[in-house]
Design a protein around this motif. Structure first.
Motif, PDB file in Angstrom:
ATOM      1  N   UNK A 208       0.836  -1.210   0.000  1.00 45.54           N
ATOM      2  CA  UNK A 208       0.000   0.000   0.000  1.00 45.54           C
ATOM      3  C   UNK A 208       0.868   1.256   0.000  1.00 45.54           C
ATOM      4  N   UNK A 209       0.249   2.364  -0.320  1.00 47.66           N
ATOM      5  CA  UNK A 209       0.926   3.652  -0.282  1.00 47.66           C
ATOM      6  C   UNK A 209       1.110   4.076   1.172  1.00 47.66           C
ATOM      7  N   UNK A 210       2.016   5.013   1.389  1.00 49.20           N
ATOM      8  CA  UNK A 210       2.379   5.373   2.763  1.00 49.20           C
ATOM      9  C   UNK A 210       1.655   6.627   3.231  1.00 49.20           C
ATOM     10  N   UNK A 211       1.602   6.778   4.543  1.00 49.56           N
ATOM     11  CA  UNK A 211       0.956   7.952   5.149  1.00 49.56           C
ATOM     12  C   UNK A 211       1.715   9.223   4.806  1.00 49.56           C
ATOM     13  N   UNK A 212       3.050   9.132   4.725  1.00 45.57           N
ATOM     14  CA  UNK A 212       3.828  10.325   4.377  1.00 45.57           C
ATOM     15  C   UNK A 212       3.460  10.782   2.977  1.00 45.57           C
ATOM     16  N   UNK A 213       3.311   9.819   2.060  1.00 44.85           N
ATOM     17  CA  UNK A 213       2.930  10.149   0.695  1.00 44.85           C
ATOM     18  C   UNK A 213       1.548  10.786   0.647  1.00 44.85           C
ATOM     19  N   UNK A 214       0.684  10.348   1.576  1.00 46.38           N
ATOM     20  CA  UNK A 214      -0.671  10.927   1.624  1.00 46.38           C
ATOM     21  C   UNK A 214      -0.687  12.299   2.253  1.00 46.38           C
ATOM     22  N   UNK A 215       0.464  12.760   2.751  1.00 51.27           N
ATOM     23  CA  UNK A 215       0.541  14.119   3.269  1.00 51.27           C
ATOM     24  C   UNK A 215       0.446  14.264   4.777  1.00 51.27           C
ATOM     25  N   UNK A 216       0.468  13.136   5.497  1.00 51.90           N
ATOM     26  CA  UNK A 216       0.399  13.228   6.965  1.00 51.90           C
ATOM     27  C   UNK A 216       1.585  14.030   7.488  1.00 51.90           C
ATOM     28  N   UNK A 217       1.371  14.738   8.592  1.00 49.11           N
ATOM     29  CA  UNK A 217       2.396  15.634   9.126  1.00 49.11           C
ATOM     30  C   UNK A 217       3.363  14.913  10.061  1.00 49.11           C
ATOM     31  N   UNK A 218       2.850  13.987  10.849  1.00 50.32           N
ATOM     32  CA  UNK A 218       3.695  13.131  11.698  1.00 50.32           C
ATOM     33  C   UNK A 218       3.337  11.694  11.374  1.00 50.32           C
ATOM     34  N   UNK A 219       4.343  10.850  11.217  1.00 49.67           N
ATOM     35  CA  UNK A 219       4.111   9.425  10.973  1.00 49.67           C
ATOM     36  C   UNK A 219       5.068   8.627  11.854  1.00 49.67           C
ATOM     37  N   UNK A 220       4.496   7.618  12.536  1.00 47.17           N
ATOM     38  CA  UNK A 220       5.284   6.759  13.426  1.00 47.17           C
ATOM     39  C   UNK A 220       5.428   5.384  12.777  1.00 47.17           C
ATOM     40  N   UNK A 221       6.651   4.869  12.765  1.00 42.66           N
ATOM     41  CA  UNK A 221       6.952   3.557  12.170  1.00 42.66           C
ATOM     42  C   UNK A 221       7.654   2.641  13.170  1.00 42.66           C
ATOM     43  N   UNK A 222       7.141   1.458  13.362  1.00 46.35           N
ATOM     44  CA  UNK A 222       7.888   0.412  14.079  1.00 46.35           C
ATOM     45  C   UNK A 222       8.781  -0.272  13.061  1.00 46.35           C
ATOM     46  N   UNK A 223      10.047   0.141  13.014  1.00 44.58           N
ATOM     47  CA  UNK A 223      10.933  -0.398  11.977  1.00 44.58           C
ATOM     48  C   UNK A 223      11.280  -1.860  12.228  1.00 44.58           C
ATOM     49  N   UNK A 224      10.959  -2.344  13.427  1.00 40.71           N
ATOM     50  CA  UNK A 224      11.257  -3.749  13.731  1.00 40.71           C
ATOM     51  C   UNK A 224      10.157  -4.688  13.263  1.00 40.71           C
ATOM     52  N   UNK A 225       9.000  -4.149  12.893  1.00 39.11           N
ATOM     53  CA  UNK A 225       7.885  -5.055  12.621  1.00 39.11           C
ATOM     54  C   UNK A 225       8.032  -5.787  11.287  1.00 39.11           C
ATOM     55  N   UNK A 226       8.391  -5.074  10.219  1.00 40.54           N
ATOM     56  CA  UNK A 226       8.569  -5.723   8.925  1.00 40.54           C
ATOM     57  C   UNK A 226       9.983  -5.562   8.393  1.00 40.54           C
ATOM     58  N   UNK A 227      10.685  -4.523   8.842  1.00 43.31           N
ATOM     59  CA  UNK A 227      12.064  -4.294   8.397  1.00 43.31           C
ATOM     60  C   UNK A 227      13.027  -5.053   9.309  1.00 43.31           C
ATOM     61  N   UNK A 228      14.314  -4.739   9.175  1.00 44.78           N
ATOM     62  CA  UNK A 228      15.336  -5.551   9.845  1.00 44.78           C
ATOM     63  C   UNK A 228      15.812  -5.008  11.178  1.00 44.78           C
ATOM     64  N   UNK A 229      15.177  -3.971  11.707  1.00 43.02           N
ATOM     65  CA  UNK A 229      15.658  -3.380  12.963  1.00 43.02           C
ATOM     66  C   UNK A 229      15.390  -4.307  14.148  1.00 43.02           C
ATOM     67  N   UNK A 230      16.137  -4.069  15.224  1.00 39.68           N
ATOM     68  CA  UNK A 230      15.913  -4.797  16.464  1.00 39.68           C
ATOM     69  C   UNK A 230      14.628  -4.282  17.123  1.00 39.68           C
ATOM     70  N   UNK A 231      14.001  -5.147  17.906  1.00 35.65           N
ATOM     71  CA  UNK A 231      12.767  -4.785  18.601  1.00 35.65           C
ATOM     72  C   UNK A 231      12.983  -3.534  19.458  1.00 35.65           C
ATOM     73  N   UNK A 232      12.018  -2.659  19.453  1.00 33.10           N
ATOM     74  CA  UNK A 232      11.993  -1.310  20.064  1.00 33.10           C
ATOM     75  C   UNK A 232      12.591  -0.258  19.139  1.00 33.10           C
ATOM     76  N   UNK A 233      13.147  -0.671  18.006  1.00 33.52           N
ATOM     77  CA  UNK A 233      13.651   0.297  17.034  1.00 33.52           C
ATOM     78  C   UNK A 233      12.484   0.871  16.232  1.00 33.52           C
ATOM     79  N   UNK A 234      12.299   2.171  16.260  1.00 35.01           N
ATOM     80  CA  UNK A 234      11.185   2.805  15.558  1.00 35.01           C
ATOM     81  C   UNK A 234      11.647   4.167  15.065  1.00 35.01           C
ATOM     82  N   UNK A 235      10.785   4.820  14.304  1.00 28.33           N
ATOM     83  CA  UNK A 235      11.115   6.146  13.773  1.00 28.33           C
ATOM     84  C   UNK A 235       9.894   7.049  13.872  1.00 28.33           C
TER      85      UNK A 235
END
Lengths: 483, 483
Positions: A208-235
């Motif tokens: 799916x398209x991303x919230x940032x692309x849709x124009x959201x002003x703040x977006x929170x990502x758990x980078x550990x959920x689908x990407x390769x970061x360690x648990x608790x790593x987020x942006x």
């Protein structure tokens, strides 16, 4: 430059330099707990587990490698500013609310948000207008609020400091954010999106398209959920000029550890690097695994929510969330999860109907082989046939269309009492009441109980919905504040 | 049983069972970010980086291996209840205040606390009566408040919901908590102690006594600072019946990630096991390293705060914090830290006079050899002799004896202006003003500026004290709220 991982490289360089540590942590970059088996797991990572030093940078005031890593992440996501989080999306949700809201400020919030959003509202002392989401008629699961409903709320509460949305839901279902963002931006206030489960959105044509692309002003990502970061790593990503960004940064300093974990920070840098260097290719193994399952799923009694007649055309489905169910109704979600577990396939989550299986950058094609094999095996051993009628969940679950009065979530509840549900209209709820599905809180602690909510709950109770949150899960009685 | 590490063992067993992961995190227990060098560091620990599963337990509602691990930790520390923290001592400080204080509640707090305590007060909306600590006449550093002053504050504010103390200070100096605890308990209110730097206290005859032993009701430990835990691993201990423990547990659920790091949790379990199994022996290597340095320190121009004439008999010193300074005054703390760094000895912290060197369970005897060698080398290359008179810091730093009015820390400051320090009495400060030493905030944002504070700051400014926090570090002007 995209191939660089400045935060990781700074730590690796610090480790190679081989200085003697007279600083915290106490393990001094060795697995020092005198446990041979544990040392095997911890010895390598301990080398990166250092503290704020001149060559490692500072989470709360980054000026070097971390600043550079965060700028690369902002470029990768096409946003103005990205900050790494070591406290998970929880830290991001808390900080965006604390940064944006003074005590008494009003925000519009969809009802089906993560608990951390409610916790943020509690800590901020904000008033929340809770909007019912739309319900997917096929699954009964909660989506985003309807634009018309959001528009009414914005009209009714022009003083709103922002709108908080959650997308995708836990099942990977995503609505169209763009029209919602437009409505909110017309009022010159920001949209804050908890996209914890979508850090990969937009990085593959099938996503799916991303919230940032849709124009959201703040977006929170758990980078550990689908990407390769360690648990608790987020942006946390921020863009545009509708935000009080300095206040959000200040709130991040409040809610996150003053001794952050560098292995988690570096893993965020490495996860970003992989996205930028490999792009869609980062997910090819996971998608091969998925396709192995999808190719043969029709030969089993199990179906995938979001495919065929179970697809809602208004919804985009995250392919990395495989949401399976037994179309014959013989195995409920919990049983299917348990049977998969017995066959070595450990699922993310189950409810009374569905099992959610999460794929990610670490998934391999063999995972797909194992999963489809397990599904065949379960079908065989339970002799599940398609004799029983398939039952599509219909519009059993209706939520109030009203725009409710704002509520303040209190950290501590005053004295309360349990009274019959039937007599609870007009009283103030003292507990959560969350029927599953749709998994949307019908009552929040502190909320005035509307007659319509009582009627809904009576109906759901009659249908045998699972009730979470409430002390009395049979929902004969509900806990309310003493008069 | 003490030899067990149930949380670690559950994760190791889960890993050995070899199930296929269809759950978060996305790396699926592999270093999946396609970076060969990074994989060397992350591959082993990734195996333990899992999520809440039936066999791994749940930080926020522990019922299995984590509950058992926490009970072992409570036994180890001789307390009623211990909870593991993945958000560092920061999470513990925030939660103890949020759990104990409703908005408007009053607490008595020593001025020289960690920022996370101030952040907790902000989030809780509590009113704080800030007590000046005693100042060590030798070092000028802040200790605990004097019992007499605490007693006066308790008399003046009988509605206080608790007293918040920090002990030891960053330099490892600890006062006697027991008489303070007695005074507070006479009023049947709890004492909350941020003992972040003292998780090892009481576990070796050479270490100071612990806050729990002194009877404190809540104690926060950064288990990563001197013990073997990974960074952000901390503990909150609770005992007695003066606390609202369920509210503190609830606050922990609010301020910590809903996806906690299991490698950090398991490292807390392993750190506790080491303390219990090895006892004092866990620190023998670190103390050997220290003794190597202390044995020969007299042959250098460098001295250890807390030894000989620099020892304050009313203070207990943590031997794992070696606080060095150049007795001749030729090298200030920053220069000494930098010179040590050039010689491969990386210090914890420096101020204008001192360098703090932290030892821990991972320290080895060779660390001591390297450090004393570096000190000899620095002395030689700077030709530091003891010709210059040694200057003992005297009672230059006096803090107000008054019990001030309570203040509420606001998350956002209203509009402010910079005015001459001399004209600031009676105005409300809009920034921190922290002279180093003693490193104790003289002004907090939101605090009414007393004439005595202005006089102190004028004197310190004249002496050339380093000023932190203030926008104008020369302190000609101070930022105050607009009238």
């Amino acid at each position: 430059m995209l191939h660089r991982a400045p935060m990781f490289e700074a730590l690796a360089e610090h480790s190679r330099a081989g200085g003697r540590a007279f600083h915290v942590p106490g393990h001094k970059q060795r697995a020092s707990f005198s446990h041979e088996e544990a040392a095997v797991y911890y010895d390598s990572i301990a080398a990166l587990d250092v503290t704020e030093l001149p060559d490692t940078d500072d989470l709360h005031h980054p000026i070097g490698s971390l600043l550079e890593a965060q700028q690369l992440a902002a470029d990768c996501y096409g946003t103005d500013e990205t900050r790494f989080l070591v406290g998970g999306s929880t830290a991001g949700n808390l900080a965006m609310i604390l940064g944006q809201c003074e005590p008494g400020d009003l925000v519009i919030v969809q009802r089906n948000v993560h608990k951390s959003v409610i916790h943020g509202l509690m800590l901020a002392g904000a008033r929340a207008v809770l909007l019912s989401p739309e319900i997917d008629p096929i699954s009964g699961l909660g989506l985003l609020p309807h634009p018309e409903r959001l528009d009414r709320a914005l009209e009714q509460y022009p003083e709103a400091r922002g709108v908080i949305l959650t997308n995708p839901n836990y099942y990977g279902m995503t609505g169209d954010l763009a029209p919602l963002v437009r409505l909110v931006h017309e009022r010159s206030i920001p949209v804050m999106v908890d996209e914890a489960h979508g850090p990969h959105f937009g990085f593959h044509p099938r996503f799916p398209s991303s919230a940032l692309r849709s124009g959201a002003d703040v977006v929170i990502h758990s980078a550990h959920k689908m990407l390769s970061a360690m648990t608790m790593g987020a942006m946390i990503h921020m863009q545009g000029d509708l935000l009080d960004r300095e206040s959000i940064r200040q709130a991040l300093r409040m809610v996150q550890s003053s001794s952050p974990s560098f292995p988690i920070l570096a893993s965020l840098d490495l996860a970003r690097r992989q996205l930028q260097v490999e792009g869609a290719e980062a997910f090819s193994q996971a998608l091969r695994a998925l396709d192995t399952v999808l190719d043969k799923l029709a030969e089993t009694p199990f179906r995938n929510l979001g495919a065929g007649k179970y697809r809602n055309k208004a919804v985009a489905y995250d392919p990395l969330k495989l949401v399976l169910f037994d179309e014959t109704g013989m195995l409920d979600g919990f049983s299917l999860r348990d049977e998969l577990g017995k066959r070595g396939c450990v699922a993310e989550m189950a409810d009374s109907r569905y099992v959610v299986l999460a794929f990610g950058t670490g998934s391999i094609p063999e995972d797909g082989d194992a999963l489809i094999q397990a599904l065949f095996d379960i079908a065989g051993s339970f002799k599940i046939t398609t004799v029983r009628a398939s039952k599509v969940r219909s519009e059993e679950y209706r939520l109030s269309e009203e725009i409710p009065a704002p509520i303040v979530f209190r950290r501590k509840m005053p004295p309360s009492e349990a009274i019959p549900l039937e007599e609870s209209a007009g009283r103030i709820a003292a507990e959560w009441v969350i029927p599953y599905p749709p998994g949307i809180p019908v009552l929040f602690p502190g909320e005035e109980i509307q007659p319509s909510a009582v009627n809904q709950l009576i109906q759901w109770r009659a249908k045998g919905a699972q009730i979470q949150g409430a002390e009395d899960s049979s929902l004969c009685r509900v806990r309310v504040l003493e008069k």
